[in-house]
Design a protein around this motif. Structure first.
Motif, PDB file in Angstrom:
ATOM      1  N   GLU A  54       0.831  -1.205   0.000  1.00 19.11           N
ATOM      2  CA  GLU A  54       0.000   0.000   0.000  1.00 19.11           C
ATOM      3  C   GLU A  54       0.867   1.259   0.000  1.00 19.11           C
ATOM      4  OE1 GLU A  54      -3.858  -1.645   2.482  1.00 19.11           O
ATOM      5  OE2 GLU A  54      -2.061  -1.053   3.589  1.00 19.11           O
ATOM      6  N   TYR A  55       1.903   1.249   0.829  1.00 20.07           N
ATOM      7  CA  TYR A  55       2.797   2.403   0.882  1.00 20.07           C
ATOM      8  C   TYR A  55       3.491   2.608  -0.460  1.00 20.07           C
ATOM      9  CZ  TYR A  55       6.536   5.595   1.896  1.00 20.07           C
ATOM     10  OH  TYR A  55       7.381   6.666   1.837  1.00 20.07           O
ATOM     11  N   LEU A  61       2.548   7.229  -6.500  1.00 17.20           N
ATOM     12  CA  LEU A  61       1.613   8.266  -6.928  1.00 17.20           C
ATOM     13  C   LEU A  61       2.092   9.653  -6.508  1.00 17.20           C
ATOM     14  CD1 LEU A  61      -1.812   6.551  -6.166  1.00 17.20           C
ATOM     15  CD2 LEU A  61      -0.822   7.008  -8.423  1.00 17.20           C
ATOM     16  N   SER A  62       2.688   9.752  -5.324  1.00 15.46           N
ATOM     17  CA  SER A  62       3.154  11.056  -4.837  1.00 15.46           C
ATOM     18  C   SER A  62       4.266  11.618  -5.711  1.00 15.46           C
ATOM     19  CB  SER A  62       3.612  10.964  -3.380  1.00 15.46           C
ATOM     20  OG  SER A  62       4.876  10.326  -3.280  1.00 15.46           O
ATOM     21  N   GLU A  63       4.998  10.738  -6.386  1.00 12.13           N
ATOM     22  CA  GLU A  63       6.111  11.169  -7.241  1.00 12.13           C
ATOM     23  C   GLU A  63       5.698  11.358  -8.698  1.00 12.13           C
ATOM     24  OE1 GLU A  63       9.055   8.143  -6.657  1.00 12.13           O
ATOM     25  OE2 GLU A  63       9.283   8.597  -4.531  1.00 12.13           O
ATOM     26  N   GLY A 118      -4.170  11.408   1.044  1.00 15.62           N
ATOM     27  CA  GLY A 118      -3.157  10.409   0.703  1.00 15.62           C
ATOM     28  C   GLY A 118      -1.766  11.016   0.662  1.00 15.62           C
ATOM     29  N   GLY A 119      -1.668  12.220   0.133  1.00 14.85           N
ATOM     30  CA  GLY A 119      -0.382  12.917   0.111  1.00 14.85           C
ATOM     31  C   GLY A 119       0.129  13.194   1.516  1.00 14.85           C
ATOM     32  N   ALA A 120      -0.784  13.579   2.388  1.00 13.94           N
ATOM     33  CA  ALA A 120      -0.401  13.819   3.788  1.00 13.94           C
ATOM     34  C   ALA A 120       0.047  12.515   4.449  1.00 13.94           C
ATOM     35  CB  ALA A 120      -1.573  14.433   4.555  1.00 13.94           C
ATOM     36  N   ALA A 121      -0.617  11.410   4.119  1.00 21.01           N
ATOM     37  CA  ALA A 121      -0.237  10.106   4.675  1.00 21.01           C
ATOM     38  C   ALA A 121       1.163   9.711   4.222  1.00 21.01           C
ATOM     39  CB  ALA A 121      -1.251   9.037   4.269  1.00 21.01           C
ATOM     40  N   VAL A 122       1.470   9.928   2.946  1.00 20.90           N
ATOM     41  CA  VAL A 122       2.816   9.613   2.442  1.00 20.90           C
ATOM     42  C   VAL A 122       3.850  10.418   3.220  1.00 20.90           C
ATOM     43  CG1 VAL A 122       4.395   9.786   0.479  1.00 20.90           C
ATOM     44  CG2 VAL A 122       2.080   8.978   0.114  1.00 20.90           C
TER      45      VAL A 122
END
Length: 168
Positions: A54-55, A61-63, A118-122
């Motif tokens: 999941e991570y 996706l964040s990149e 999701g971005g904050a979670a990353v």
């Protein structure tokens, strides 16, 4: 008489190249080491309530440009079947970390999009993950060993990945 292949007791008389004792030991170390490393990384993320798979998805996706990737491309990047990625994406959607959207340029395609949450979670989880990578791999090797490992695995990826999705 053919060359012996060590513990197997098999010879190369039949033209087949068996693993030598040294090759067998190295192969088993690679296999066991990668499994143990993945387990350790997974265990470290468990305290954040997350699996490594999941991570890896939310990190990719964040990149990505626009924090979005086509599902088929993402599946290839994280080396998962499309059905497994779909199941993982569903869990991430339930957390509010991703959404699935139709591709703007191809209405048949689906993109996975990282949400603001999701971005904050990353961002929150990245330090935990990187520390685990350091503790369980980077810092236990010399810089030359780590570079050599990365170089060797890039060769493997290039051999097995016809689309050359490696970062090197």
């Amino acid at each position: 008489m053919g060359q012996e292949a060590g513990r197997s007791g098999r010879s190369e008389e039949d033209g087949f190249r068996w693993l030598s004792d040294a090759e067998q030991a190295s192969w088993r170390a690679v296999l066991r080491g990668t499994r143990l490393l993945e387990t350790a990384l997974d265990d470290a993320l468990r305290e954040a309530g997350l699996q490594l798979s999941e991570y890896e998805i939310i990190s990719m996706l964040s990149e990505a440009s626009g924090r979005r990737l086509r599902m088929s491309e993402l599946a290839a990047l994280v080396v998962q079947s499309r059905s497994r990625l779909t199941h993982t994406a569903k869990r991430l959607e339930e957390r509010g970390w991703v959404t699935r959207e139709q591709c703007a340029d191809d209405k048949r395609g689906v993109e996975l999009v990282l949400t603001q949450e999701g971005g904050a979670a990353v961002t929150d989880i990245a330090r935990l993950h990187v520390q685990s990578v350091r503790d369980n791999l980077v810092d236990i090797l010399t810089p030359a060993q780590f570079q050599g490992l990365g170089d060797a695995m890039a060769v493997v990826c290039d051999h097995l990945d016809p689309h050359r999705l490696t970062d090197r």
